[in-house]
Design a protein around this motif. Structure first.
Motif, mmCIF file in Angstrom:
data_model
loop_
_atom_site.group_PDB
_atom_site.id
_atom_site.type_symbol
_atom_site.label_atom_id
_atom_site.label_comp_id
_atom_site.label_asym_id
_atom_site.label_seq_id
_atom_site.Cartn_x
_atom_site.Cartn_y
_atom_site.Cartn_z
ATOM 1 N N LEU A 45 70.627 -25.230 -102.280
ATOM 2 C CA LEU A 45 72.042 -24.870 -102.268
ATOM 3 C C LEU A 45 72.293 -23.739 -103.252
ATOM 4 O O LEU A 45 71.855 -23.798 -104.399
ATOM 5 C CB LEU A 45 72.910 -26.079 -102.636
ATOM 6 N N HIS A 46 73.005 -22.713 -102.786
ATOM 7 C CA HIS A 46 73.275 -21.530 -103.603
ATOM 8 C C HIS A 46 74.759 -21.480 -103.968
ATOM 9 O O HIS A 46 75.605 -21.261 -103.095
ATOM 10 C CB HIS A 46 72.955 -20.241 -102.836
ATOM 11 N N ASP A 47 75.110 -21.700 -105.196
ATOM 12 C CA ASP A 47 76.436 -21.369 -105.707
ATOM 13 C C ASP A 47 77.566 -21.865 -104.792
ATOM 14 O O ASP A 47 78.390 -21.076 -104.314
ATOM 15 C CB ASP A 47 76.525 -19.853 -105.888
ATOM 16 N N ILE A 48 77.621 -23.176 -104.564
ATOM 17 C CA ILE A 48 78.622 -23.764 -103.669
ATOM 18 C C ILE A 48 79.954 -23.924 -104.405
ATOM 19 O O ILE A 48 80.017 -24.501 -105.491
ATOM 20 C CB ILE A 48 78.158 -25.140 -103.148
ATOM 21 N N ASN A 49 81.025 -23.419 -103.772
ATOM 22 C CA ASN A 49 82.382 -23.561 -104.309
ATOM 23 C C ASN A 49 83.277 -24.125 -103.214
ATOM 24 O O ASN A 49 83.300 -23.602 -102.090
ATOM 25 C CB ASN A 49 82.928 -22.216 -104.795
ATOM 26 N N LEU A 50 84.060 -25.173 -103.571
ATOM 27 C CA LEU A 50 84.760 -25.914 -102.530
ATOM 28 C C LEU A 50 85.885 -26.747 -103.143
ATOM 29 O O LEU A 50 85.745 -27.280 -104.235
ATOM 30 C CB LEU A 50 83.743 -26.849 -101.843
#
Length: 256
Positions: free
Chosen positions: A17-22
């Protein structure tokens, strides 16, 4: 609210997972959708606390829980294989977790959940006597009596077909609405995600390809991957249904 900031995860030097923003609002049903190996199950496990992130934050109601043990987060999961106890009957499966935390749900609340999920007539049955849909409802009841702060579902409909699948979808929606329960679902099925969820998170190669309402994803896909993945998967499903229908017709003709 559940907010994920700059979340990263790697295994053996390979970034999953790369730099997940949510951001997920309270009471929303969100499906995490994507092809096999895209990172959707890893993301679910990170939220649950089953595995630890390399970096980033998982903020729930203003508190970063990324380093908190799973049991302190108060999130509960229904696994794909239900994970029920075959040596216990339905009622004992439903109430199993209450042995260690008896004050979470009252007896009446347990009874209400049994009725909500239509399990009254099955309470004395062993798990092996149940259909797939009945097992799924038992797993949901067992999780719900523990009053999770967030409900996580791993491929909850993958082993179900037709009317049973639609029935479980409606039960999941009903539970989420009635209890204002944030619900996060991992699925590989676009039709399932688009018809069950308030919002859909599409993941590809460990990054977010799109996050939005089902109608927005269908009408205005953000990129070619989203458009092709949704259309191709729906086409495959349509062809599979047609193939099964044609096979059934052929078998009927041979019987005649």
């Amino acid at each position: 609210m559940l907010e994920i900031k700059n979340l990263k995860k790697s295994y053996d030097g390979v970034t999953i997972l790369h730099d997940i923003n949510l951001k997920i609002e309270d009471g929303e049903i969100v499906s995490i959708l994507g092809p096999s190996g895209c990172g959707k199950t890893t993301l679910l496990n990170l939220i649950l606390g089953l595995t630890e992130a390399d970096s980033g934050e998982i903020i729930f109601n203003g508190k970063d829980v990324a380093k908190c043990p799973m049991e302190e987060r108060g999130f509960n999961i229904v696994f794909q294989d239900y994970a029920l106890f075959p040596n216990l009957n339905v009622y004992k499966n439903i109430t199993y977790g209450l042995k260690n935390k008896p004050n979470i749900s009252t007896k009446q609340e347990v009874e209400d959940m049994i009725d909500l999920l239509g399990l009254r007539e099955h309470l004395n049955k062993k798990i092996e006597q149940l259909s797939g849909g009945q097992k799924q409802r038992v797993a949901l009841a067992r999780t719900m009596v523990m009053k999770p702060k967030i409900l996580l579902l791993d491929e909850p409909l993958s082993a179900l077909d037709g009317v049973i699948k639609e029935s479980i979808k409606e039960k999941i929606k009903q539970i989420a609405r009635e209890f204002k329960l944030t619900t996060i679902i991992v699925t590989h099925d676009p039709e399932e995600a688009l018809t069950l969820s308030d919002k859909v998170l599409i993941v590809n190669n460990g990054t977010i390809s799109q996050f939005g309402k089902p109608q927005d994803i269908i009408q205005t896909p953000d990129n070619d991957f989203v458009k092709e993945f949704i259309l191709n998967q729906l086409l495959i499903k349509k062809n599979n249904i047609f193939s099964l229908f044609a096979q059934g017709m052929s078998q009927r003709a041979e019987a005649v």
